[in-house]
Design a protein around this motif. Structure first.
Motif, short mmCIF file in Angstrom:
data_model
loop_
_atom_site.label_atom_id
_atom_site.label_comp_id
_atom_site.label_asym_id
_atom_site.label_seq_id
_atom_site.Cartn_x
_atom_site.Cartn_y
_atom_site.Cartn_z
N UNK A 12 0.86 -1.18 0.00
CA UNK A 12 0.00 0.00 0.00
C UNK A 12 0.89 1.23 0.00
N UNK A 13 0.64 2.12 -0.95
CA UNK A 13 1.45 3.32 -1.11
C UNK A 13 0.56 4.55 -1.11
N UNK A 14 1.02 5.62 -0.45
CA UNK A 14 0.25 6.86 -0.43
C UNK A 14 0.23 7.49 -1.82
N UNK A 15 1.25 7.26 -2.60
CA UNK A 15 1.28 7.82 -3.94
C UNK A 15 0.19 7.27 -4.84
N UNK A 16 -0.34 6.09 -4.53
CA UNK A 16 -1.42 5.48 -5.30
C UNK A 16 -2.79 5.73 -4.66
N UNK A 34 4.50 8.46 8.52
CA UNK A 34 5.03 8.58 7.16
C UNK A 34 4.68 9.97 6.63
N UNK A 35 5.71 10.75 6.29
CA UNK A 35 5.50 12.14 5.86
C UNK A 35 5.60 12.32 4.35
N UNK A 36 6.25 11.41 3.64
CA UNK A 36 6.41 11.58 2.20
C UNK A 36 5.10 11.32 1.46
N UNK A 37 4.94 11.99 0.33
CA UNK A 37 3.72 11.82 -0.46
C UNK A 37 3.66 10.47 -1.16
N UNK A 38 4.83 9.85 -1.38
CA UNK A 38 4.86 8.53 -2.04
C UNK A 38 5.33 7.44 -1.09
N UNK A 39 5.10 7.61 0.20
CA UNK A 39 5.59 6.65 1.20
C UNK A 39 4.82 5.34 1.11
N UNK A 40 5.56 4.24 1.37
CA UNK A 40 4.90 2.95 1.51
C UNK A 40 4.34 2.87 2.92
N UNK A 41 3.05 2.53 3.03
CA UNK A 41 2.35 2.56 4.31
C UNK A 41 2.22 1.19 4.96
N UNK A 42 2.13 0.14 4.16
CA UNK A 42 1.94 -1.21 4.72
C UNK A 42 2.10 -2.22 3.61
#
Length: 520
Positions: free
Chosen positions: A11-15, A77-85
């Motif tokens: 899971x990625x925040x960028x997606x 997680x602060x980055x816009x494309x960070x992997x979350x899980x």
């Protein structure tokens, strides 16, 4: 052989993903994401058998709380494309009872904790009522960072992201360890079935080396793709109905085509009337009037035909149709020799051949509905277009205009008649597409699928279907009127509808509507 299925994804925040939304859906809770102020509401959803948080030894207490951990994980997680899980989805054998499946799921979660030093949400899900009842599975939601005494630490599961094939090798090793844990629980439960993480080709080769050729032959097949959705059988029915609509031959259409073929042979067997060498316009009208009276029909006079032409001066015809019709009327009015009239007869036959292709297009549209019954008014219009005898149309002053109008009316009627069936198919397909996002967190694709499903549902609603029925009656009446104008038709098919469909329908119109409704 028990069912073996392992799916690994991240899971990625960028997606557009959210670890809080993923945890809420899998645990069946209402969780708040304080980072963006969103509340993910999944409390009371069906299918969640159990949920439990696991963490390495010495981890803080909040790492074992579903409601706290994933909110902290998301905010960390602060980055816009960070992997979350990451998530590992594993099928659980149906031969185990619920308690045994729960212990197996906990051991699989501990395998992830010990191997990658992460916090894991273990959520056991049961099959849906409409889906495959063998689909017992567990969702293992892994944190993207390692867990130590201070909480979230460095990046975890780096082996999955290794290059030069090391990531794929780690996945194969993990699949083997998962299979070993499942087989150990099957042995403890005294179940003879086993799982195998290897490919079917590798399993078949191993059986062949052992001399078990029958088992090797059974394993020499293509792998079956798993569809873990509630509407598995609904989608299957939709595919079958759409395939039948495209490929199934229409018995009524084949029978209708055979009847038309026999009728055309009878018409072509008739002898053409010879054309006199000196054929004036007045003599032609007298001959046509005499022939029409012998069949119980009076041919229109020249004044009536010219009046009809004046009434149609504002009708939109094809420019080529206007030009050909004008030349034909001039040659007939001024009188012409037999050679010119024969050329005119050939032109009429060529024109009718072109209109026959339009009529066949309308018939193909109707045959796309399985089991449709061709209506008599369409049969008469189709037979009228198929008639290629020049003497049958020799006295028509507006032959080219009338045939063009009839062809367009037939195509419009066919499209109107199949529109309710296609609307139902589009609604079922949109509903099945939306069901694919049942187990996924909210996303833009799911929102688009829902909007399309609602739009297709509106187009298949009772009000819209009533409007479609009214349009079908209008198209049927226009086709019958064009047939009568050309020379043959049934006035009983014509209905005058100046207004749209009303809320109340008279008994006569209701009977007529049921009579011409297609059978799907």
């Amino acid at each position: 052989m028990a069912i073996y299925h392992v799916n690994i994804k991240s899971y990625s925040r960028g997606k557009g993903h959210s670890s809080v939304a993923a945890a809420a859906y899998r645990a069946g809770f209402n969780l708040r994401d304080r980072k963006n102020g969103t509340v993910h509401k999944y409390k009371g959803r069906g299918g969640v058998v159990s949920q439990e948080m696991l963490a390495p030894k010495g981890a803080p207490d909040w790492c074992l709380d579903v409601r706290s951990f994933w909110d902290i994980n998301e905010a960390n997680e602060t980055r816009n494309n960070a992997r979350l899980a990451r998530e590992v989805e594993i099928s659980l054998p149906k031969s185990l009872d619920p308690k045994q499946r729960h212990h197996l799921a906990i051991d699989l979660g501990r395998l992830m904790v010990n191997r990658y030093q992460v916090a894991v949400l273990v959520a056991v899900h049961a099959p849906s009522k409409k889906g495959d009842q063998r689909n017992h599975h567990v969702h293992l939601l892994l944190s993207a960072r390692k867990i130590d005494a201070t909480g979230l630490g460095e990046r975890a599961c780096a082996a999955f992201d290794a290059r030069q094939g090391a990531g794929a090798a780690e996945m194969k090793i993990l699949r083997g360890k998962i299979a070993s844990v499942i087989n150990a629980h099957l042995i403890m439960a005294s179940v003879n079935a086993r799982v195998d993480h290897r490919t079917l080709r590798a399993q078949a080769a191993d059986k062949a080396r052992q001399g078990l050729h029958e088992e090797a032959r059974a394993l020499s097949r293509d792998p079956i793709r798993r569809i873990p959705k509630d509407t598995f059988y609904d989608k299957k029915k939709v595919r079958q109905s759409v395939s039948a609509a495209k490929n199934a031959p229409s018995v009524a259409g084949l029978r209708f085509a055979q009847n038309l073929k026999e009728r055309r042979h009878v018409q072509e067997a008739k002898i053409f009337h010879p054309v006199p060498e000196t054929h004036s316009h007045e003599a032609a009208l007298r001959d046509l009037d005499r022939e029409g009276r012998s069949h119980g029909k009076a041919v229109k006079s020249a004044d009536q035909q010219s009046s009809t032409a004046r009434n149609r001066i504002h009708t939109h015809y094809n420019p080529l149709t206007r030009q050909v019709s004008k030349v034909s009327r001039l040659s007939r009015t001024k009188g012409a020799s037999a050679e010119v009239l024969n050329k005119q007869a050939e032109l009429i036959e060529q024109w009718l051949e072109a209109q026959r292709e339009v009529a066949e297009q309308a018939l193909e549209i109707l045959n796309s509905i399985p089991g449709i019954q061709i209506e008599p008014c369409f049969e008469r219009a189709y037979a009228l277009i198929l008639s290629r005898r020049a003497d049958h149309y020799g006295g028509k002053g507006l032959l080219f205009e009338d045939t063009e109008v009839l062809g367009k009316a037939m195509v419009r009627y066919a499209r109107m008649l199949v529109s309710p069936y296609r609307a139902q198919c589009d609604y079922l397909a949109a509903k099945a597409k939306l069901a694919e996002f049942d187990y996924e967190p909210p996303s833009s694709a799911a929102a688009r699928a829902r909007r399309r499903m609602l739009r297709m549902k509106h187009l298949a609603s009772a009000g819209v279907m009533k409007r479609r029925e009214w349009r079908i009656r209008q198209a049927r009446a226009a086709m019958a009127a064009a047939s009568i104008s050309l020379g043959v038709g049934d006035e009983s098919c014509i209905e005058i509808h100046d207004e749209g469909p009303s809320e109340q329908t008279t008994s006569a119109n209701h009977h007529h509507q049921l009579r011409f409704r297609p059978r799907f």
